[in-house]
Design a protein around this motif. Structure first.
Motif, PDB file in Angstrom:
ATOM      1  N   SER A   1      -6.927   7.565  -2.015  1.00  0.00           N
ATOM      2  CA  SER A   1      -7.547   5.688  -1.937  1.00  0.00           C
ATOM      3  C   SER A   1      -6.262   5.364  -2.135  1.00  0.00           C
ATOM      4  O   SER A   1      -5.154   5.559  -2.795  1.00  0.00           O
ATOM      5  CB  SER A   1      -8.247   6.213  -3.447  1.00  0.00           C
ATOM      6  OG  SER A   1      -7.478   6.899  -4.505  1.00  0.00           O
ATOM      7  N   LEU A   2      -6.280   3.508  -2.653  1.00  0.00           N
ATOM      8  CA  LEU A   2      -5.765   3.068  -2.847  1.00  0.00           C
ATOM      9  C   LEU A   2      -5.864   2.157  -3.995  1.00  0.00           C
ATOM     10  O   LEU A   2      -7.050   1.972  -4.336  1.00  0.00           O
ATOM     11  CB  LEU A   2      -5.299   1.972  -1.333  1.00  0.00           C
ATOM     12  CG  LEU A   2      -4.601   2.753  -0.141  1.00  0.00           C
ATOM     13  CD1 LEU A   2      -4.856   1.582   0.903  1.00  0.00           C
ATOM     14  CD2 LEU A   2      -3.497   3.281  -0.417  1.00  0.00           C
ATOM     15  N   LYS A   3      -4.876   1.384  -4.743  1.00  0.00           N
ATOM     16  CA  LYS A   3      -5.358   0.686  -5.564  1.00  0.00           C
ATOM     17  C   LYS A   3      -5.756  -0.732  -5.152  1.00  0.00           C
ATOM     18  O   LYS A   3      -6.674  -0.872  -6.435  1.00  0.00           O
ATOM     19  CB  LYS A   3      -3.466   0.246  -5.992  1.00  0.00           C
ATOM     20  CG  LYS A   3      -2.830   1.359  -6.502  1.00  0.00           C
ATOM     21  CD  LYS A   3      -1.343   0.368  -7.526  1.00  0.00           C
ATOM     22  CE  LYS A   3      -0.446   1.038  -8.373  1.00  0.00           C
ATOM     23  NZ  LYS A   3       0.432   0.598  -8.788  1.00  0.00           N
ATOM     24  N   ARG A   4      -6.072  -0.978  -3.854  1.00  0.00           N
ATOM     25  CA  ARG A   4      -6.419  -2.297  -3.739  1.00  0.00           C
ATOM     26  C   ARG A   4      -8.367  -2.206  -3.673  1.00  0.00           C
ATOM     27  O   ARG A   4      -8.679  -2.975  -3.301  1.00  0.00           O
ATOM     28  CB  ARG A   4      -6.175  -3.036  -2.309  1.00  0.00           C
ATOM     29  CG  ARG A   4      -6.326  -2.285  -1.277  1.00  0.00           C
ATOM     30  CD  ARG A   4      -5.986  -2.865   0.116  1.00  0.00           C
ATOM     31  NE  ARG A   4      -5.154  -1.930   1.209  1.00  0.00           N
ATOM     32  CZ  ARG A   4      -5.684  -1.166   1.726  1.00  0.00           C
ATOM     33  NH1 ARG A   4      -7.527  -1.934   2.055  1.00  0.00           N
ATOM     34  NH2 ARG A   4      -5.215  -0.874   3.513  1.00  0.00           N
TER      35      ARG A   4
ATOM     36  N   ASP B   1       1.263  -1.189   0.074  1.00  0.00           N
ATOM     37  CA  ASP B   1      -0.144  -0.103   0.373  1.00  0.00           C
ATOM     38  C   ASP B   1       0.530   0.835  -0.183  1.00  0.00           C
ATOM     39  O   ASP B   1       0.694   2.580  -0.379  1.00  0.00           O
ATOM     40  CB  ASP B   1      -0.791   0.334   1.178  1.00  0.00           C
ATOM     41  CG  ASP B   1      -1.951  -1.239   1.104  1.00  0.00           C
ATOM     42  OD1 ASP B   1      -2.085  -0.951  -0.062  1.00  0.00           O
ATOM     43  OD2 ASP B   1      -2.433  -1.547   2.505  1.00  0.00           O
TER      44      ASP B   1
END
Length: 287
Positions: free
Chosen positions: A219-222, A41
């Motif tokens: 926000s995060l990629k996941r 993350d």
């Protein structure tokens, strides 16, 4: 006399009263090293950050009450009765939904209110509630990178200088017990502590680790297409054996509609937006 007046005007321009009275710390612009080599993350990287002002303290119950009194705002926990609270005796990572809990009774009515805790961080508020407050107060949440820069205070590790997992209790309100089956008041507090009660980081920010998780913007990629809120810094619930999120790398996730009794926030103001002209700002980049 002219030199004196010039000096006073210069001080007010670059160190405005609002910044001091509201307990904001200015973070200088520059390149900063963030992240960690083993975090998906939060990978290790170098970023450039514009100068910004971040509050020394997490937002308190007294601060949030001013907002509520001015606007009549009702939090999601008040409307939907879905706040999550904790009491000793629960197994690890277990929380209770309490229909009576909201920011005035952050652990539910049966566990008491905030009458004597106005200097504690406000909790049992959702990410959407926080955005409403920020719109009213003309401020915003720190980004992931801004929060981490401020938290590290010039360090490049998991903690700011002088802190490690063993002495973090001097700097943060965390859970000292081995598990959560028995109440832990070894640092004087079962739940939240008054803001600023523990030692600050080298840049003068308090409760960076522990007390309450702090919502951040980003926000995060996941996350994918899901609406997810994120928070950093650990909380009073986090212990060395459970969670251990009181560091500069971990990024937590929660529904933007969720309200927990260990979730709060601190605010940011841009120098341009909040404190007037930035002419000559580079003069202070080394502070």
């Amino acid at each position: 006399m002219k030199k004196l007046l010039y000096l006073v005007g210069w001080i007010l321009l670059y160190f405005p009263c609002d910044a001091q009275e509201n307990n904001y710390v200015r973070i200088p612009a520059g390149n900063y090293h963030l992240g960690d080599t083993v975090s998906l993350d939060n990978p290790k990287r170098t970023v450039y950050i514009e100068s910004f002002w971040i509050s020394k303290y997490e937002l308190t119950n007294a601060d949030f009450e001013k907002f509520v009194r001015a606007t009549g705002y009702k939090t999601l926990a008040e409307r939907y009765h879905n706040a999550m609270v904790f009491e000793p005796g629960l197994e690890e990572f277990r929380w209770l939904q309490d229909s009576t809990a909201y920011w005035r009774f952050p652990n539910g009515i049966s566990r008491g209110g905030i009458e004597t805790k106005m200097s504690h961080p406000v909790t049992c508020i959702s990410f959407r509630d926080v955005l409403a407050y920020c719109e009213w107060a003309a401020c915003r949440l720190p980004s992931f990178d801004e929060w981490e820069v401020a938290a590290r205070a010039g360090s490049e590790g998991y903690y700011f200088g002088g802190v490690d997992k063993e002495n973090i209790g001097d700097y943060a309100n965390i859970w000292q017990g081995r598990d959560h089956l028995k109440a832990d008041v070894s640092d004087g507090y079962l739940y939240t502590a008054p803001v600023g009660k523990f030692k600050p980081n080298p840049w003068g920010l308090y409760d960076i680790f522990g007390n309450v998780f702090e919502f951040c913007a980003g926000s995060l990629k996941r996350d994918g297409d899901r609406s997810i809120a994120h928070a950093r810094g650990g909380s009073w619930w986090c212990s060395k054996n459970s969670c251990a999120a009181f560091n500069t790398v971990y990024i937590g996730s929660v529904s933007p509609n969720a309200s927990f009794s260990n979730l709060g926030f601190r605010t940011v103001k841009n120098f341009h937006d909040s404190f007037g002209s930035t002419t000559g700002m580079k003069v202070f980049d080394g502070l």
